[in-house]
Design an enzyme around this catalytic site. Structure first.
Site, PDB file in Angstrom:
ATOM      1  N   ALA A 166       0.929  -1.472   0.130  1.00 53.48           N
ATOM      2  CA  ALA A 166       0.406   0.037   0.198  1.00 53.48           C
ATOM      3  C   ALA A 166       1.007   0.924   0.060  1.00 53.48           C
ATOM      4  CB  ALA A 166      -0.296   0.209   1.602  1.00 53.48           C
ATOM      5  N   ALA A 167       2.035   1.266   0.589  1.00 51.85           N
ATOM      6  CA  ALA A 167       3.144   2.626   0.784  1.00 51.85           C
ATOM      7  C   ALA A 167       2.763   3.052  -1.006  1.00 51.85           C
ATOM      8  CB  ALA A 167       4.149   2.157   1.601  1.00 51.85           C
ATOM      9  N   SER A 170      -1.298   6.202  -2.275  1.00 53.36           N
ATOM     10  CA  SER A 170      -2.924   6.917  -3.139  1.00 53.36           C
ATOM     11  C   SER A 170      -3.481   6.704  -3.092  1.00 53.36           C
ATOM     12  CB  SER A 170      -1.602   7.294  -4.197  1.00 53.36           C
ATOM     13  OG  SER A 170      -0.136   7.079  -4.580  1.00 53.36           O
ATOM     14  N   LYS A 171      -3.564   4.729  -3.223  1.00 57.06           N
ATOM     15  CA  LYS A 171      -4.916   4.595  -3.754  1.00 57.06           C
ATOM     16  C   LYS A 171      -5.102   3.621  -2.290  1.00 57.06           C
ATOM     17  CE  LYS A 171      -2.214   2.296  -7.980  1.00 57.06           C
ATOM     18  NZ  LYS A 171      -1.144   2.753  -7.134  1.00 57.06           N
ATOM     19  N   ASP A 194       1.991  -3.006   3.852  1.00 59.20           N
ATOM     20  CA  ASP A 194       3.365  -2.644   3.180  1.00 59.20           C
ATOM     21  C   ASP A 194       4.647  -3.134   3.818  1.00 59.20           C
ATOM     22  OD1 ASP A 194       4.485  -0.912   0.915  1.00 59.20           O
ATOM     23  OD2 ASP A 194       6.102  -1.439   1.963  1.00 59.20           O
ATOM     24  N   ASP A 242      -1.829  -4.182  -5.684  1.00 61.54           N
ATOM     25  CA  ASP A 242      -0.497  -3.255  -6.815  1.00 61.54           C
ATOM     26  C   ASP A 242       1.152  -3.594  -6.110  1.00 61.54           C
ATOM     27  OD1 ASP A 242      -0.336  -0.993  -8.214  1.00 61.54           O
ATOM     28  OD2 ASP A 242       0.054   0.297  -6.622  1.00 61.54           O
ATOM     29  N   CYS A 295       2.546  -0.939 -12.726  1.00 55.73           N
ATOM     30  CA  CYS A 295       3.040   0.274 -13.159  1.00 55.73           C
ATOM     31  C   CYS A 295       4.177  -0.373 -14.655  1.00 55.73           C
ATOM     32  CB  CYS A 295       3.038   1.062 -12.274  1.00 55.73           C
ATOM     33  SG  CYS A 295       4.912   1.024 -11.363  1.00 55.73           S
TER      34      CYS A 295
HETATM   35  C1  LIG Z   1       3.565   0.097  -6.388  1.00 49.37           C
HETATM   36  S1  LIG Z   1       3.997   0.153  -4.726  1.00 49.37           S
HETATM   37  C2  LIG Z   1       2.726   0.828  -4.112  1.00 49.37           C
HETATM   38  C3  LIG Z   1       1.872   2.044  -4.739  1.00 49.37           C
HETATM   39  C4  LIG Z   1       0.984   2.186  -3.525  1.00 49.37           C
HETATM   40  N1  LIG Z   1      -0.042   1.642  -4.225  1.00 49.37           N
HETATM   41  C5  LIG Z   1       0.604   3.414  -3.846  1.00 49.37           C
HETATM   42  O1  LIG Z   1      -0.717   3.551  -4.197  1.00 49.37           O
HETATM   43  O2  LIG Z   1       0.601   4.355  -3.203  1.00 49.37           O
HETATM   44  C6  LIG Z   1       4.934  -1.328  -4.380  1.00 49.37           C
HETATM   45  C7  LIG Z   1       4.763  -1.491  -2.962  1.00 49.37           C
HETATM   46  O3  LIG Z   1       4.977  -2.562  -2.397  1.00 49.37           O
HETATM   47  C8  LIG Z   1       5.679  -2.575  -1.607  1.00 49.37           C
HETATM   48  N2  LIG Z   1       6.593  -3.993  -1.482  1.00 49.37           N
HETATM   49  C9  LIG Z   1       7.459  -4.069  -1.651  1.00 49.37           C
HETATM   50  N3  LIG Z   1       7.854  -6.062  -1.700  1.00 49.37           N
HETATM   51  C10 LIG Z   1       6.934  -6.091  -0.903  1.00 49.37           C
HETATM   52  C11 LIG Z   1       6.307  -7.328  -0.280  1.00 49.37           C
HETATM   53  N4  LIG Z   1       6.830  -8.598  -0.558  1.00 49.37           N
HETATM   54  N5  LIG Z   1       5.022  -6.975   0.470  1.00 49.37           N
HETATM   55  C12 LIG Z   1       4.520  -6.733   0.758  1.00 49.37           C
HETATM   56  N6  LIG Z   1       4.481  -4.697   0.046  1.00 49.37           N
HETATM   57  C13 LIG Z   1       6.180  -5.074  -0.700  1.00 49.37           C
HETATM   58  C14 LIG Z   1       7.070  -1.450  -1.669  1.00 49.37           C
HETATM   59  O4  LIG Z   1       7.777  -1.158  -0.166  1.00 49.37           O
HETATM   60  C15 LIG Z   1       6.077  -0.362  -1.813  1.00 49.37           C
HETATM   61  O5  LIG Z   1       6.225   0.487  -1.242  1.00 49.37           O
END
Ligand SMILES: C[S@@+](CC[C@H](N)C(=O)[O-])C[C@H]1O[C@@H](n2cnc3c(N)ncnc32)[C@H](O)[C@@H]1O
Length: 630
Positions: A166-167, A170-171, A194, A242, A295
């Site tokens: 989620a981090a 924004s979503k 996250d 996401d 993305c």
């Molecule tokens: C594409 S970003 C998400 C953007 C977010 N959904 C937004 O709209 O703001 C992907 C996120 O996944 C987290 N991430 C990476 N590997 C992960 C995992 N194995 N489990 C959970 N989160 C993970 C990253 O720290 C990052 O914040």
């Protein structure tokens, strides 16, 4: 060979002669990557030659600036002011336009980059407005395509929703707005997760502006997300995945991503994405919906992951959303694509994963067979090519569970051993704990109760949680959320309303109410600390730097109150903030608890001139923008 290529496409540093550390602006990025261009030019099912040319051209153009208004009680005032500012821009071409497909007309696109907006004098007033409102969390700057996935989740106020990656959030904020969008009370819980603890703090910051007691923030690896708590399965009406991806759809925004692209990145990410989706399948309720998004335009990270799920779980199907958001342009997902190895050679035969020891290419990377393709209907996936509506690139698939899966639990349990290790708690990580399980619970609740006149109120102290970071912030959650905190199997690191903060002044209660959480619970508070004030009295406090004297009537009532926190309510039908609550302080005079950032935003919304020194003081983001400019 690979090393050489990497060297060639590395970003070039432009040396500054002032000796300071270079910032992102000091780099000149080489916006080409022969390996990537060769890869996509050969994926002709995704883009034919003509489309590929358009794609490359678009990727070299400036990305428009897009932003969205947060839906809350202030939205109509903000929208009105925004409309006025837009109409003040003489050149119609320069005016931001509403994104036609975004519900409620609250998302906008401006055909200029941040730098271009900074330089254009006729956009100065609008630019300042956006900066102030963004800092106050009223406006969110978000790429247009990134706004799409939550819209297809179709969230209702009674839904429990899990946002697995989620981090920065924004979503999640869009989802929270949907939970609070109905006339009915929001009963659903949103869990924003996250794997990165630091990024969980960003999540906390982003979502606190929504002032929602319906959110909790967890810190787990998505592929390890707990599926059972005690005897209960964790099940959600909606799940958003996401996932982490190569981000090749964001090249317009992140020029450094050009240099980072290589075939193996997408392939390695494919494996993680499949394990995350596997877990999502377990976590969604029967008849529940879940959305997969990246993305990236790469079929290995997109259709191949969806096909992996459809192949392994007959209970899952792709939903046809072709009639939803009709003005949003999209391309259909594909059922065929080419698989290349690290050297860029095309592979036509699936490697046998067991015998081929060198196999870094999983068989799941390959397109479906003819029979599978008919069944899977991957054309129901959506690819948002940048050239379609002048955006970044994105991929979205909407899935639904039509049967139950709990019978597979045994099999899943065995596989759990193979998934990555759980996250280690680092120094400074702090969980949210139920207040009633902490030392001093009775004393804290009794003093708060007496001080704020909460005896006999339905305010539920069992819904309070204490953040274990020693700062003494009390979070307020809906009961469903607090029940999850109490179970203690989830690593919950934040969420809810930050309702009370510990302070050292005052006599009876050393917990002051924060503005953030007030509007959601103020009606539950007794009259003991409440003061009704008129609009101009609010303004008087807002612009003053020290405590003020209000009307005799208000001061007479305040006289009998002991020093400490008070709740102001505006009673003035002509005021745009009529009935709203604000927290403040009673000493010899009265004052508001409003941060500098909120003060600027409130003054803008209420069209109040700030004292000169504050008006001209740059906010943190303005300072940052100016620094970047130099
Ligand atoms: C594409 S970003 C998400 C953007 C977010 N959904 C937004 O709209 O703001 C992907 C996120 O996944 C987290 N991430 C990476 N590997 C992960 C995992 N194995 N489990 C959970 N989160 C993970 C990253 O720290 C990052 O914040």
């Amino acid at each position: 060979m690979e090393g050489e290529k990497k060297e060639e496409i590395q970003q070039e540093e432009v040396k500054k002669d002032d000796g300071r550390k270079p910032s992102k602006k000091d780099y000149h990025y080489i916006t080409e990557n022969p390996e990537m261009e060769k890869f996509y030019s050969q994926q002709t099912s995704i883009m034919n030659n003509e489309e590929f040319k358009e794609y490359i051209e678009t990727m070299h153009k400036t990305l428009p600036t897009t932003f969205r208004l947060t839906r809350n009680e202030q939205t109509p005032i903000i929208k009105e002011e925004l409309k006025r500012l837009i109409n003040n821009i003489d050149n119609k071409q320069e005016r931001p336009v509403e994104l036609s497909w975004y519900p409620g007309g609250i998302a906008y696109q401006l055909n200029a980059s941040r730098g271009e907006i900074q330089k254009n004098k006729s956009l100065e007033e609008l630019r300042r407005f956006i900066i102030v409102q963004t800092e106050a969390g009223v406006i969110s700057r978000q790429e247009a395509v990134s706004m799409i996935p939550p819209l297809f989740l179709n969230v209702k106020p009674y839904h429990d929703v899990l946002d697995l990656c989620a981090a920065p959030g924004s979503k999640t904020t869009q989802i929270l707005e949907m939970i609070h969008s109905g006339p009915e009370e929001a009963t659903g819980i949103v869990i924003a997760n996250d794997s990165d603890y630091k990024r969980c703090e960003l999540l906390d910051h982003q979502t606190k502006r929504l002032q929602s007691p319906n959110i909790i923030i967890t810190n787990h690896l998505a592929q390890n997300y707990p599926i059972k708590i005690g005897d209960q399965f964790m099940k959600f009406d909606r799940v958003l995945c996401d996932v982490p991806c190569s981000g090749d759809g964001t090249l317009r925004k992140n020029p450094d991503a050009w240099g980072k692209w290589n075939i193996m990145r997408g392939i390695n990410l494919h494996k993680t994405q499949c394990t995350i989706m596997r877990r999502a399948v377990r976590l969604v309720k029967s008849c529940g919906r879940f959305v997969y998004s990246t993305c990236s335009l790469n079929p290995y990270e997109d259709e191949a992951v969806v096909a992996f799920i459809l192949r392994n779980y007959p209970q899952i199907r792709l939903v046809d959303v072709s009639t939803e958001l009709p003005t949003l342009k999209r391309c259909k997902g594909v059922s065929s694509w080419k698989v290349f190895n690290k050297e860029g050679e095309e592979l036509t035969i699936k490697p046998d994963s067991k015998e081929d020891g060198s196999s870094k290419i999983p068989s799941t990377l390959f397109p479906p067979t003819e029979e599978e393709a008919k069944r899977f209907r991957l054309d129901r996936c959506m690819r948002f090519l940048p050239q379609l509506q002048n955006t970044g690139g994105f991929f979205v698939a909407v899935l639904e569970k039509v049967g139950d899966l709990d019978c597979d639990f045994k099999e899943e349990k065995q596989k759990r051993k193979k998934v990555p290790k759980p996250i280690k708690t680092r120094k400074g990580d702090s969980r949210l704990m139920p207040l009633n399980m902490t030392e001093g619970y009775e004393t804290i609740t009794q003093t708060i109760k007496t001080f704020y006149g909460l005896e006999g109120s339905t305010f539920d102290f069992e819904c309070l949680g204490l953040k274990g970071d020693g700062k003494g912030t009390l979070h307020y959650l809906i009961k469903k959320g607090m029940d999850l905190v109490r179970i203690n199997e989830l690593k919950i690191v934040g969420g809810g309303l930050k309702l009370f903060r510990k302070h050292s002044v005052g006599q009876n209660s050393n917990f002051r109410l924060s503005n953030e959480g007030l509007s959601a619970v103020a009606h539950l508070f007794g009259e003991r600390r409440k003061l009704e004030i008129r609009h101009e009295e609010f303004v008087k406090m807002l612009v003053s730097e020290s405590p003020v004297q209000l009307s005799d009537e208000v001061m007479e009532r305040a006289k009998n109150m002991e020093v400490g926190c008070v709740i102001f309510q505006i009673k003035d039908t002509t005021s745009p903030i009529n009935k709203q609550y604000f927290s403040g302080w009673k000493s010899k005079g009265l004052s508001l608890f409003v941060s500098k950032v909120d003060k600027k935003a409130l003054c803008q919304n209420l069209k109040i001139e700030l004292p000169k020194n504050e008006l001209h003081e740059d906010s943190d983001s303005e300072k940052k923008e100016k620094k970047d400019e130099n």
